[in-house]
Design a protein around this motif. Sequence first.
Motif, PDB file in Angstrom:
ATOM      1  N   LEU A  75      48.241  45.779  33.896  1.00 27.27           N
ATOM      2  CA  LEU A  75      47.697  44.990  32.572  1.00 27.27           C
ATOM      3  C   LEU A  75      46.392  44.603  33.189  1.00 27.27           C
ATOM      4  O   LEU A  75      46.282  44.064  34.452  1.00 27.27           O
ATOM      5  CB  LEU A  75      48.481  43.916  32.108  1.00 27.27           C
ATOM      6  CG  LEU A  75      50.175  44.363  31.471  1.00 27.27           C
ATOM      7  CD1 LEU A  75      50.698  43.239  31.075  1.00 27.27           C
ATOM      8  CD2 LEU A  75      49.824  45.528  30.471  1.00 27.27           C
ATOM      9  N   ALA A  76      45.434  44.498  32.520  1.00 28.33           N
ATOM     10  CA  ALA A  76      44.073  44.035  32.803  1.00 28.33           C
ATOM     11  C   ALA A  76      43.455  42.817  31.852  1.00 28.33           C
ATOM     12  O   ALA A  76      43.687  43.386  30.534  1.00 28.33           O
ATOM     13  CB  ALA A  76      43.037  45.013  32.951  1.00 28.33           C
ATOM     14  N   PHE A  77      43.107  41.726  32.259  1.00 31.42           N
ATOM     15  CA  PHE A  77      42.468  40.847  31.475  1.00 31.42           C
ATOM     16  C   PHE A  77      41.174  40.589  31.621  1.00 31.42           C
ATOM     17  O   PHE A  77      40.869  40.202  32.885  1.00 31.42           O
ATOM     18  CB  PHE A  77      43.644  39.377  31.898  1.00 31.42           C
ATOM     19  CG  PHE A  77      44.827  39.381  31.295  1.00 31.42           C
ATOM     20  CD1 PHE A  77      45.092  38.998  29.968  1.00 31.42           C
ATOM     21  CD2 PHE A  77      45.795  40.143  31.692  1.00 31.42           C
ATOM     22  CE1 PHE A  77      46.399  38.798  29.429  1.00 31.42           C
ATOM     23  CE2 PHE A  77      47.213  40.259  31.404  1.00 31.42           C
ATOM     24  CZ  PHE A  77      47.550  39.480  30.122  1.00 31.42           C
ATOM     25  N   ARG A  78      40.344  40.513  30.774  1.00 34.23           N
ATOM     26  CA  ARG A  78      38.948  40.279  30.925  1.00 34.23           C
ATOM     27  C   ARG A  78      38.664  38.741  30.796  1.00 34.23           C
ATOM     28  O   ARG A  78      39.048  38.112  29.971  1.00 34.23           O
ATOM     29  CB  ARG A  78      38.184  41.048  29.533  1.00 34.23           C
ATOM     30  CG  ARG A  78      36.742  40.797  29.925  1.00 34.23           C
ATOM     31  CD  ARG A  78      35.995  41.275  28.607  1.00 34.23           C
ATOM     32  NE  ARG A  78      34.517  41.156  28.377  1.00 34.23           N
ATOM     33  CZ  ARG A  78      33.856  42.001  28.633  1.00 34.23           C
ATOM     34  NH1 ARG A  78      33.981  43.194  28.792  1.00 34.23           N
ATOM     35  NH2 ARG A  78      32.740  41.767  28.799  1.00 34.23           N
ATOM     36  N   CYS A  79      37.829  38.362  31.776  1.00 30.37           N
ATOM     37  CA  CYS A  79      37.265  37.080  31.670  1.00 30.37           C
ATOM     38  C   CYS A  79      35.983  37.009  31.342  1.00 30.37           C
ATOM     39  O   CYS A  79      35.295  37.786  31.179  1.00 30.37           O
ATOM     40  CB  CYS A  79      37.573  36.400  33.122  1.00 30.37           C
ATOM     41  SG  CYS A  79      39.225  36.580  33.932  1.00 30.37           S
ATOM     42  N   GLU A  80      35.667  35.671  30.988  1.00 26.00           N
ATOM     43  CA  GLU A  80      34.574  35.407  30.106  1.00 26.00           C
ATOM     44  C   GLU A  80      33.254  35.615  31.119  1.00 26.00           C
ATOM     45  O   GLU A  80      32.385  36.221  30.715  1.00 26.00           O
ATOM     46  CB  GLU A  80      34.416  33.872  29.907  1.00 26.00           C
ATOM     47  CG  GLU A  80      33.216  33.565  29.069  1.00 26.00           C
ATOM     48  CD  GLU A  80      33.159  34.190  27.625  1.00 26.00           C
ATOM     49  OE1 GLU A  80      31.959  34.401  27.172  1.00 26.00           O
ATOM     50  OE2 GLU A  80      34.246  34.245  26.955  1.00 26.00           O
ATOM     51  N   ASP A  81      33.483  35.357  32.348  1.00 30.11           N
ATOM     52  CA  ASP A  81      32.406  35.627  33.301  1.00 30.11           C
ATOM     53  C   ASP A  81      33.000  35.527  34.836  1.00 30.11           C
ATOM     54  O   ASP A  81      34.247  35.460  35.101  1.00 30.11           O
ATOM     55  CB  ASP A  81      31.448  34.671  33.480  1.00 30.11           C
ATOM     56  CG  ASP A  81      32.086  33.038  33.378  1.00 30.11           C
ATOM     57  OD1 ASP A  81      32.712  32.941  34.297  1.00 30.11           O
ATOM     58  OD2 ASP A  81      31.616  32.268  32.862  1.00 30.11           O
ATOM     59  N   VAL A 123      48.426  42.783  37.896  1.00 31.50           N
ATOM     60  CA  VAL A 123      47.564  42.002  36.789  1.00 31.50           C
ATOM     61  C   VAL A 123      46.268  41.788  37.208  1.00 31.50           C
ATOM     62  O   VAL A 123      45.779  41.291  38.131  1.00 31.50           O
ATOM     63  CB  VAL A 123      48.291  40.898  36.080  1.00 31.50           C
ATOM     64  CG1 VAL A 123      47.340  40.244  35.226  1.00 31.50           C
ATOM     65  CG2 VAL A 123      49.550  40.988  35.683  1.00 31.50           C
ATOM     66  N   ASP A 124      45.457  42.838  36.574  1.00 29.75           N
ATOM     67  CA  ASP A 124      43.815  42.729  36.912  1.00 29.75           C
ATOM     68  C   ASP A 124      43.199  41.805  36.223  1.00 29.75           C
ATOM     69  O   ASP A 124      43.191  41.628  34.729  1.00 29.75           O
ATOM     70  CB  ASP A 124      43.290  44.152  36.683  1.00 29.75           C
ATOM     71  CG  ASP A 124      43.902  45.318  37.378  1.00 29.75           C
ATOM     72  OD1 ASP A 124      44.822  45.120  38.160  1.00 29.75           O
ATOM     73  OD2 ASP A 124      43.685  46.511  37.261  1.00 29.75           O
ATOM     74  N   LEU A 125      42.325  40.969  36.743  1.00 30.76           N
ATOM     75  CA  LEU A 125      41.455  40.249  36.254  1.00 30.76           C
ATOM     76  C   LEU A 125      39.929  40.599  36.731  1.00 30.76           C
ATOM     77  O   LEU A 125      39.618  41.108  37.662  1.00 30.76           O
ATOM     78  CB  LEU A 125      41.409  38.660  36.749  1.00 30.76           C
ATOM     79  CG  LEU A 125      42.810  38.301  36.852  1.00 30.76           C
ATOM     80  CD1 LEU A 125      42.954  36.817  37.940  1.00 30.76           C
ATOM     81  CD2 LEU A 125      43.325  37.749  35.718  1.00 30.76           C
ATOM     82  N   PHE A 126      39.114  40.709  35.513  1.00 32.50           N
ATOM     83  CA  PHE A 126      38.028  41.223  35.636  1.00 32.50           C
ATOM     84  C   PHE A 126      36.668  40.346  34.579  1.00 32.50           C
ATOM     85  O   PHE A 126      37.345  40.106  33.656  1.00 32.50           O
ATOM     86  CB  PHE A 126      37.693  42.648  35.442  1.00 32.50           C
ATOM     87  CG  PHE A 126      38.067  43.321  34.099  1.00 32.50           C
ATOM     88  CD1 PHE A 126      36.921  43.410  33.435  1.00 32.50           C
ATOM     89  CD2 PHE A 126      39.219  43.295  33.308  1.00 32.50           C
ATOM     90  CE1 PHE A 126      36.923  43.858  32.007  1.00 32.50           C
ATOM     91  CE2 PHE A 126      39.450  43.606  32.115  1.00 32.50           C
ATOM     92  CZ  PHE A 126      38.426  43.813  31.121  1.00 32.50           C
ATOM     93  N   ALA A 127      35.564  40.550  35.001  1.00 35.19           N
ATOM     94  CA  ALA A 127      34.356  40.262  34.317  1.00 35.19           C
ATOM     95  C   ALA A 127      33.201  40.905  34.690  1.00 35.19           C
ATOM     96  O   ALA A 127      32.906  41.178  35.933  1.00 35.19           O
ATOM     97  CB  ALA A 127      34.221  38.590  34.341  1.00 35.19           C
TER      98      ALA A 127
END
Length: 137
Positions: A75-81, A123-127
């Motif tokens: 699962l990938a969650f887009r972060c604000e920055d 779980v991917d975190l990206f911006a």
Amino acid sequence: MTPRFDVIGLVVSDMAASLAFYRRLGLVFPEGAENEPHVEAGLPGGLRLALDTEDTVRSFHAGWQPPSGGGRASLAFRCEDPAEVDSVYGELVGAGHHGELEPWDAFWGMRYAVVHDPDGNGVDLFAPLPGGPAPAQ
């Protein structure tokens, strides 16, 4: 009639641990759901994330066993920055979750990190990095 993508489902070993993990990422599950066999959270765009305990799956698929080896989905969650990628990664690892890949500036123009949920799912975190790719609409 065409089938419509509606739910992402995960089988979990420990509902309470999984709820705590995904709540840290901002998902909203019903209060007191820690002892439930099936729980859902609404996702942006109308999709849902469903968590089912292993016992729930075995109730209709008696021979089911958890997979062994590495995962093939995440699962990938887009972060604000980019700073939020670092912050969320640090919070999750600090709470005892396995940090698979520390935050880094990926060659495709994003700040990226990978943490495992309580069941070992990536779980991917990206911006996007400044000057990186424009967000998909």
